[in-house]
Motif scaffolding. Structure first.
Motif, mmCIF file in Angstrom:
data_model
loop_
_atom_site.group_PDB
_atom_site.id
_atom_site.type_symbol
_atom_site.label_atom_id
_atom_site.label_comp_id
_atom_site.label_asym_id
_atom_site.label_seq_id
_atom_site.Cartn_x
_atom_site.Cartn_y
_atom_site.Cartn_z
ATOM 1 N N GLN A 1 11.948 4.558 -10.338
ATOM 2 C CA GLN A 1 12.606 5.744 -10.653
ATOM 3 C C GLN A 1 13.551 5.421 -11.792
ATOM 4 O O GLN A 1 14.250 6.427 -12.568
ATOM 5 N N ARG A 2 13.988 4.183 -12.166
ATOM 6 C CA ARG A 2 14.786 3.880 -13.144
ATOM 7 C C ARG A 2 14.396 3.920 -14.756
ATOM 8 O O ARG A 2 14.862 3.860 -15.634
ATOM 9 N N ASP A 3 12.743 4.247 -14.598
ATOM 10 C CA ASP A 3 12.259 4.587 -15.869
ATOM 11 C C ASP A 3 12.267 3.439 -16.710
ATOM 12 O O ASP A 3 12.640 3.587 -17.945
ATOM 13 N N ARG A 4 11.828 2.281 -16.326
ATOM 14 C CA ARG A 4 11.998 0.926 -17.193
ATOM 15 C C ARG A 4 10.799 0.847 -17.945
ATOM 16 O O ARG A 4 9.647 1.210 -17.644
ATOM 17 N N ARG B 1 -1.482 2.270 -13.455
ATOM 18 C CA ARG B 1 -0.623 2.678 -12.511
ATOM 19 C C ARG B 1 -0.421 1.589 -11.530
ATOM 20 O O ARG B 1 0.699 1.106 -11.193
ATOM 21 N N THR B 2 -1.296 1.284 -11.123
ATOM 22 C CA THR B 2 -1.470 0.464 -9.607
ATOM 23 C C THR B 2 -1.292 -0.944 -10.069
ATOM 24 O O THR B 2 -0.353 -1.644 -9.473
ATOM 25 N N HIS B 3 -1.605 -1.395 -11.504
ATOM 26 C CA HIS B 3 -1.144 -2.823 -11.913
ATOM 27 C C HIS B 3 0.209 -2.731 -12.063
ATOM 28 O O HIS B 3 0.826 -3.992 -11.682
ATOM 29 N N THR B 4 0.798 -2.047 -12.634
ATOM 30 C CA THR B 4 2.186 -1.917 -12.846
ATOM 31 C C THR B 4 2.954 -1.900 -11.740
ATOM 32 O O THR B 4 4.093 -2.454 -11.712
ATOM 33 N N ALA B 5 2.734 -1.090 -10.809
ATOM 34 C CA ALA B 5 3.021 -0.880 -9.344
ATOM 35 C C ALA B 5 3.424 -2.283 -8.656
ATOM 36 O O ALA B 5 4.322 -2.749 -8.309
ATOM 37 N N MET B 6 2.381 -3.186 -8.853
ATOM 38 C CA MET B 6 2.272 -4.493 -8.329
ATOM 39 C C MET B 6 2.966 -5.532 -8.861
ATOM 40 O O MET B 6 3.715 -6.477 -8.298
ATOM 41 N N HIS B 7 3.281 -5.116 -10.170
ATOM 42 C CA HIS B 7 4.358 -5.986 -10.844
ATOM 43 C C HIS B 7 5.809 -5.654 -10.440
ATOM 44 O O HIS B 7 6.611 -6.555 -10.656
ATOM 45 N N ALA B 8 6.090 -4.235 -10.280
ATOM 46 C CA ALA B 8 7.447 -3.872 -10.101
ATOM 47 C C ALA B 8 7.682 -4.565 -8.483
ATOM 48 O O ALA B 8 8.704 -5.000 -8.119
ATOM 49 N N VAL C 1 0.993 0.872 -17.616
ATOM 50 C CA VAL C 1 1.451 2.232 -18.143
ATOM 51 C C VAL C 1 2.771 1.551 -18.948
ATOM 52 O O VAL C 1 3.223 0.629 -18.927
ATOM 53 N N ALA C 2 3.050 2.752 -19.704
ATOM 54 C CA ALA C 2 4.332 2.396 -20.686
ATOM 55 C C ALA C 2 5.844 2.238 -19.957
ATOM 56 O O ALA C 2 6.507 1.950 -20.588
ATOM 57 N N SER C 3 5.969 2.898 -18.894
ATOM 58 C CA SER C 3 7.033 3.004 -18.205
ATOM 59 C C SER C 3 6.884 3.061 -16.636
ATOM 60 O O SER C 3 5.888 3.499 -16.209
ATOM 61 N N THR C 4 7.728 2.520 -15.866
ATOM 62 C CA THR C 4 7.656 2.510 -14.480
ATOM 63 C C THR C 4 7.523 3.967 -14.041
ATOM 64 O O THR C 4 6.795 4.298 -13.017
ATOM 65 N N LYS C 5 8.293 4.876 -14.513
ATOM 66 C CA LYS C 5 8.104 6.294 -13.857
ATOM 67 C C LYS C 5 6.800 7.043 -13.897
ATOM 68 O O LYS C 5 6.537 7.713 -12.993
ATOM 69 N N ASP C 6 5.671 6.352 -14.778
ATOM 70 C CA ASP C 6 4.349 6.837 -14.676
ATOM 71 C C ASP C 6 3.793 6.171 -13.674
ATOM 72 O O ASP C 6 2.791 6.740 -13.307
ATOM 73 N N ILE C 7 4.199 5.211 -12.871
ATOM 74 C CA ILE C 7 3.494 4.825 -11.480
ATOM 75 C C ILE C 7 3.538 6.082 -10.583
ATOM 76 O O ILE C 7 2.525 6.179 -10.085
ATOM 77 N N GLY C 8 4.762 6.769 -10.329
ATOM 78 C CA GLY C 8 4.623 7.563 -9.333
ATOM 79 C C GLY C 8 5.564 6.614 -8.161
ATOM 80 O O GLY C 8 6.205 5.890 -8.381
ATOM 81 N N ARG C 9 5.577 7.238 -7.050
ATOM 82 C CA ARG C 9 6.006 6.718 -5.849
ATOM 83 C C ARG C 9 5.179 5.708 -5.137
ATOM 84 O O ARG C 9 4.215 6.189 -4.884
ATOM 85 N N ILE C 10 5.449 4.485 -4.616
ATOM 86 C CA ILE C 10 4.754 3.763 -4.099
ATOM 87 C C ILE C 10 5.094 3.696 -2.295
ATOM 88 O O ILE C 10 6.092 4.003 -1.935
ATOM 89 N N LYS C 11 4.032 3.433 -1.646
ATOM 90 C CA LYS C 11 4.336 3.282 0.030
ATOM 91 C C LYS C 11 3.829 2.088 0.225
ATOM 92 O O LYS C 11 2.398 1.681 0.046
ATOM 93 N N LEU C 12 4.406 1.263 1.082
ATOM 94 C CA LEU C 12 3.958 -0.274 1.447
ATOM 95 C C LEU C 12 3.276 0.372 3.108
ATOM 96 O O LEU C 12 3.974 0.622 4.023
ATOM 97 N N VAL C 13 2.167 0.383 3.135
ATOM 98 C CA VAL C 13 1.374 1.132 4.188
ATOM 99 C C VAL C 13 1.048 0.120 5.396
ATOM 100 O O VAL C 13 0.741 0.232 6.716
#
Length: 239
Positions: free
Chosen positions: A156-159, A98-105, A210-222
């Motif tokens: 959230q576009r479930d890419r 989830r984290t690695h895919t979030a970083m790609h997003a 993960v297989a889809s961006t929606k599996d990441i959850g919501r990110i926060k830039l802290v």
């Protein structure tokens, strides 16, 4: 050569393999195939266990050395020729996916909007940081909040997230395949693994996703920091 099962299937939790080499001094073993991800690309290694009959061999670290993958064993070592079932610590692995895919997003948004190349990065389960070279942009709270909003919209576009392994020559025909300031791919590699978030990001990468961006959850830039005139650091967490 160890067959790298994790490169084709990040969701593989268990696998069958054979011990082909044992180093008693380093307390490492090499298998003919493995689903254990070795430390690399800012992503920490998998942990887990190798099971043979009633024996459990705890895997506490994994590193890649050339075309071999070294599995560090905590106590008693298995023997060459032993058949084992490898079991990944799935909870930890999935958090890294989830984290690695979030970083790609995040990388995709920064590249598409601002053409910012990556100058560094690191991650822990459900949090990480990325450094970007960003010229001529006001790097402030409003900038970071706008980036966060855009990244979450993309998530959230479930890419779909797709992995391909391509011949080197074919891979390098892809525009902007390398998103890091320095090309870290060794010259001798004949095949390049690519990770694509459909419609958002496509780059060379060896990590698990993960297989889809929606599996990441919501990110926060802290948090965010300026690390120099053009080098900017952004910290993210997954809620």
């Amino acid at each position: 050569m160890t067959e790298l099962l994790y490169q084709k299937d990040s969701y593989l939790k268990e696998f069958e393999g054979e011990i082909i080499e044992v180093n008693r001094e380093d307390k490492t073993v090499i298998l003919d195939k493995t689903a254990f991800y070795p430390t690399g690309g800012g992503q920490k290694s998998d942990t887990g266990v190798l099971v043979s009959g009633d024996k459990n061999f705890k895997v506490i670290n994994v590193k890649k050395k050339g075309d071999k993958v070294l599995h560090y064993i905590e106590e008693e070592l298995p023997t060459v020729g032993m058949k084992v079932i490898g079991k990944i610590n799935w909870d930890n692995r999935y958090k890294f996916m989830r984290t690695h895919t979030a970083m790609h997003a995040l990388c995709g948004v920064i590249w598409n909007e601002y053409k910012g190349v990556v100058t560094g990065g690191d991650m822990e389960p459900l949090k990480g940081r990325m450094d970007f070279e960003l010229d001529n942009y006001s790097f402030d709270k409003a900038f970071v909040e706008d980036v966060e909003k855009k990244v979450n919209e993309e998530i959230q576009r479930d890419r779909a997230v797709k992995v391909n392994i391509l011949p080197r020559e074919e891979a390098f025909k892809i525009p902007d395949l390398i998103r890091t300031k320095v090309n870290l791919l060794p010259e001798g590699i004949t095949e390049i693994r690519t990770v694509e978030i459909e419609g958002l990001d496509l780059q060379a990468d060896g990590g698990t996703h993960v297989a889809s961006t929606k599996d990441i959850g919501r990110i926060k830039l802290v948090d965010y920091k300026s690390k120099g005139k053009n080098n900017k650091r952004i910290y993210l967490e997954i809620e």
